[in-house]
Design a protein around this motif. Structure first.
Motif, mmCIF file in Angstrom:
data_model
loop_
_atom_site.group_PDB
_atom_site.id
_atom_site.type_symbol
_atom_site.label_atom_id
_atom_site.label_comp_id
_atom_site.label_asym_id
_atom_site.label_seq_id
_atom_site.Cartn_x
_atom_site.Cartn_y
_atom_site.Cartn_z
ATOM 1 N N LEU A 246 0.828 -1.210 0.000
ATOM 2 C CA LEU A 246 0.000 0.000 0.000
ATOM 3 C C LEU A 246 0.862 1.259 0.000
ATOM 4 C CD1 LEU A 246 -2.767 1.474 0.346
ATOM 5 C CD2 LEU A 246 -2.363 1.302 2.826
ATOM 6 N N VAL A 247 1.819 1.360 0.925
ATOM 7 C CA VAL A 247 2.591 2.609 1.032
ATOM 8 C C VAL A 247 3.512 2.792 -0.166
ATOM 9 C CG1 VAL A 247 2.436 2.647 3.551
ATOM 10 C CG2 VAL A 247 4.416 1.584 2.485
ATOM 11 N N GLU A 248 4.085 1.704 -0.690
ATOM 12 C CA GLU A 248 4.943 1.834 -1.873
ATOM 13 C C GLU A 248 4.109 2.177 -3.109
ATOM 14 O OE1 GLU A 248 7.949 2.161 -1.859
ATOM 15 O OE2 GLU A 248 8.881 0.996 -0.269
ATOM 16 N N GLY A 249 2.968 1.511 -3.248
ATOM 17 C CA GLY A 249 2.099 1.820 -4.385
ATOM 18 C C GLY A 249 1.563 3.227 -4.328
ATOM 19 N N HIS A 250 1.235 3.685 -3.128
ATOM 20 C CA HIS A 250 0.778 5.071 -2.944
ATOM 21 C C HIS A 250 1.865 6.045 -3.362
ATOM 22 C CE1 HIS A 250 -0.637 8.473 -0.119
ATOM 23 N NE2 HIS A 250 -1.518 8.393 -1.098
ATOM 24 N N GLY A 251 3.123 5.744 -2.990
ATOM 25 C CA GLY A 251 4.235 6.599 -3.400
ATOM 26 C C GLY A 251 4.398 6.641 -4.900
ATOM 27 N N ASP A 252 4.310 5.487 -5.550
ATOM 28 C CA ASP A 252 4.436 5.434 -7.006
ATOM 29 C C ASP A 252 3.285 6.177 -7.686
ATOM 30 O OD1 ASP A 252 6.821 4.198 -7.678
ATOM 31 O OD2 ASP A 252 5.854 2.707 -8.940
ATOM 32 N N MET A 297 9.235 -4.969 -6.663
ATOM 33 C CA MET A 297 8.838 -4.308 -7.901
ATOM 34 C C MET A 297 7.365 -4.592 -8.220
ATOM 35 S SD MET A 297 11.511 -2.647 -8.789
ATOM 36 C CE MET A 297 11.794 -2.495 -7.025
ATOM 37 N N LYS A 298 6.944 -5.836 -7.954
ATOM 38 C CA LYS A 298 5.540 -6.175 -8.163
ATOM 39 C C LYS A 298 4.648 -5.412 -7.186
ATOM 40 C CE LYS A 298 6.508 -10.848 -9.882
ATOM 41 N NZ LYS A 298 6.380 -12.310 -9.600
ATOM 42 N N GLN A 299 5.165 -5.179 -5.975
ATOM 43 C CA GLN A 299 4.399 -4.416 -4.994
ATOM 44 C C GLN A 299 4.136 -2.990 -5.487
ATOM 45 O OE1 GLN A 299 6.349 -4.467 -1.202
ATOM 46 N NE2 GLN A 299 6.209 -6.684 -0.980
ATOM 47 N N TYR A 300 5.144 -2.358 -6.083
ATOM 48 C CA TYR A 300 4.951 -1.008 -6.618
ATOM 49 C C TYR A 300 3.765 -0.997 -7.584
ATOM 50 C CZ TYR A 300 9.506 0.753 -4.946
ATOM 51 O OH TYR A 300 10.556 1.164 -4.194
ATOM 52 N N GLY A 303 0.324 -2.142 -5.804
ATOM 53 C CA GLY A 303 -0.144 -1.111 -4.876
ATOM 54 C C GLY A 303 -0.612 0.137 -5.596
ATOM 55 N N SER A 304 0.120 0.527 -6.632
ATOM 56 C CA SER A 304 -0.281 1.700 -7.416
ATOM 57 C C SER A 304 -1.620 1.466 -8.094
ATOM 58 C CB SER A 304 0.803 2.013 -8.453
ATOM 59 O OG SER A 304 0.451 3.143 -9.229
ATOM 60 N N ARG A 305 -1.825 0.250 -8.600
ATOM 61 C CA ARG A 305 -3.093 -0.083 -9.242
ATOM 62 C C ARG A 305 -4.250 -0.023 -8.233
ATOM 63 N NH1 ARG A 305 -1.241 -4.071 -11.663
ATOM 64 N NH2 ARG A 305 -1.776 -5.713 -10.167
ATOM 65 N N PHE A 306 -4.020 -0.484 -7.012
ATOM 66 C CA PHE A 306 -5.046 -0.411 -5.964
ATOM 67 C C PHE A 306 -5.431 1.046 -5.697
ATOM 68 C CE2 PHE A 306 -6.006 0.405 -1.497
ATOM 69 C CZ PHE A 306 -7.086 -0.446 -1.276
ATOM 70 N N VAL A 307 -4.421 1.902 -5.494
ATOM 71 C CA VAL A 307 -4.691 3.308 -5.191
ATOM 72 C C VAL A 307 -5.423 3.969 -6.348
ATOM 73 C CG1 VAL A 307 -3.662 5.543 -4.618
ATOM 74 C CG2 VAL A 307 -2.665 3.443 -3.686
ATOM 75 N N ARG A 308 -4.949 3.739 -7.556
ATOM 76 C CA ARG A 308 -5.553 4.372 -8.739
ATOM 77 C C ARG A 308 -7.020 3.964 -8.883
ATOM 78 N NH1 ARG A 308 -2.301 2.579 -11.914
ATOM 79 N NH2 ARG A 308 -0.834 4.314 -11.880
#
Length: 349
Positions: A246-252, A297-300, A303-308
């Motif tokens: 979550l936090v890494e995807g949010h950052g990306d 890398m998969k987490q980025y 997680g970004s897809r979840f946030v978006r």
């Protein structure tokens, strides 16, 4: 008993790490000054976009590769402190030999990572007796940023701000969400204390690690982190993985979403950077897989897809419900299927 010979880890890492790119003293001074300035500028962009009320910004700490190694050893000592008491009943000779072996291993891993990490928000710092120092620190690795922007052929100012946006998002997360730091630390402590430290179990874990290495050489998905965990640790690791995704995807997500208004070449940077993430020699890819970096890398991306998805369908204010409490964090299944989280958290409100 010392779990890891930290002095040996630092000495090994500093000795093995590759030198940074060749720059003049004036180029280095300008890069450091600009990174400090851009890290402060990034805070305003991130705060306005995320709508998270965080602690006042502080200029980033800019380090070289050996400096990054020393800083991370300090953080590791804080995180691994709970293991010290647990290992006090092991034979002294086992502890002495084991601490030196792990010291060498940690140093080698840090040397590998120190030439690749662009920056990070250091979540765990040694406590300040005066209480005056901040509890976290935004750190940027200047040689790696300069090397990456040259290798990619991108605009240096745009790239530096783009990196700062990602790392500043982490500072905003952990200073603007009061319970998040202790939640992560508590989960990591629980993970460590769930480890089985008897000699028989340690030998089993070593065999599992050996199998993971062999699997990675054959192109499999095995990594050392998953190989050495106990069944009890797996449940904890799932929770840690979910929150870090979550936090890494949010950052990306934030670094790209804020980007177009303040980083004109963001689309070009992202395309080139993504190709760089996926590239590297076969040995480089092998080590990344063993250390779980490929998983990161998969987490980025996940997680970004979840946030978006949540922001696009429900808006930023609704997404920010994720920061309400540990109970509103998504689990790994909800990260993969955002509408499950929306049904559970947003529908309930």
């Amino acid at each position: 008993m010392q779990v890891i010979d930290w002095d040996l880890a630092v000495t090994t890492g500093v000795r093995l790490v590759r030198p940074g790119p060749q720059v003049s003293r004036e180029e280095a001074r300008q890069a450091v000054a600009e990174l400090r300035r851009l890290s402060r500028d990034a805070e305003g962009h991130v705060r306005e976009f995320t709508r998270i009320d965080s602690a006042p910004p502080e200029a980033a700490t800019v380090v070289d590769r050996p400096g990054w190694i020393r800083a991370n050893v300090d953080g590791f000592r804080v995180v691994l402190e709970p293991l010290t008491d647990k290992m006090s009943n092991m034979p002294a000779i086992v502890g002495a030999v084991g601490s030196r072996i792990t010291g060498l291993e940690v140093g080698a891993v840090l040397a590998f990572l120190a030439s690749r990490v662009l920056g990070q928000y250091e979540l765990f710092l040694p406590p300040d007796p005066s209480g005056a120092a901040p509890t976290g620190r935004l750190t940027l690795v200047a040689p790696n940023i300069v090397h990456a922007e040259r290798e990619l052929g991108v605009d240096p100012r745009d790239f530096r701000l783009w990196v700062c946006l990602h790392e500043e998002t982490h500072r905003v997360q952990f200073t603007g969400v009061p319970w998040l730091r202790e939640y992560v630390r508590g989960q990591m402590t629980e993970f460590l204390l769930a480890s089985e430290m008897d000699l028989t179990t340690l030998l089993e874990r070593l065999r599992a690690a050996s199998d993971a290495v062999a699997d990675a050489f054959k192109g499999g998905e095995g990594n050392l982190i998953e190989a050495i965990q106990t069944p009890e640790q797996k449940a904890v690791l799932d929770r840690v993985t979910a929150v870090m995704t979550l936090v890494e995807g949010h950052g990306d997500y934030v670094m790209d979403a804020v980007g177009p208004s303040v980083v004109p070449s963001v689309a070009d940077i992202r395309a080139k950077f993504q190709r760089r993430r996926e590239g590297g020699s076969r040995i480089d890819q092998l080590v990344r897989r063993l250390l779980g970096i490929e998983l990161k890398m998969k987490q980025y991306a996940e997680g970004s897809r979840f946030v978006r998805t949540v922001v696009d369908e429900a808006g930023m204010e609704s997404f920010n419900r994720v920061w309400t409490s540990p109970e509103t964090l998504p689990d790994r299944q909800e990260i993969a299927e955002p509408r499950l989280w929306m049904s559970r958290v947003l529908a309930a409100s």
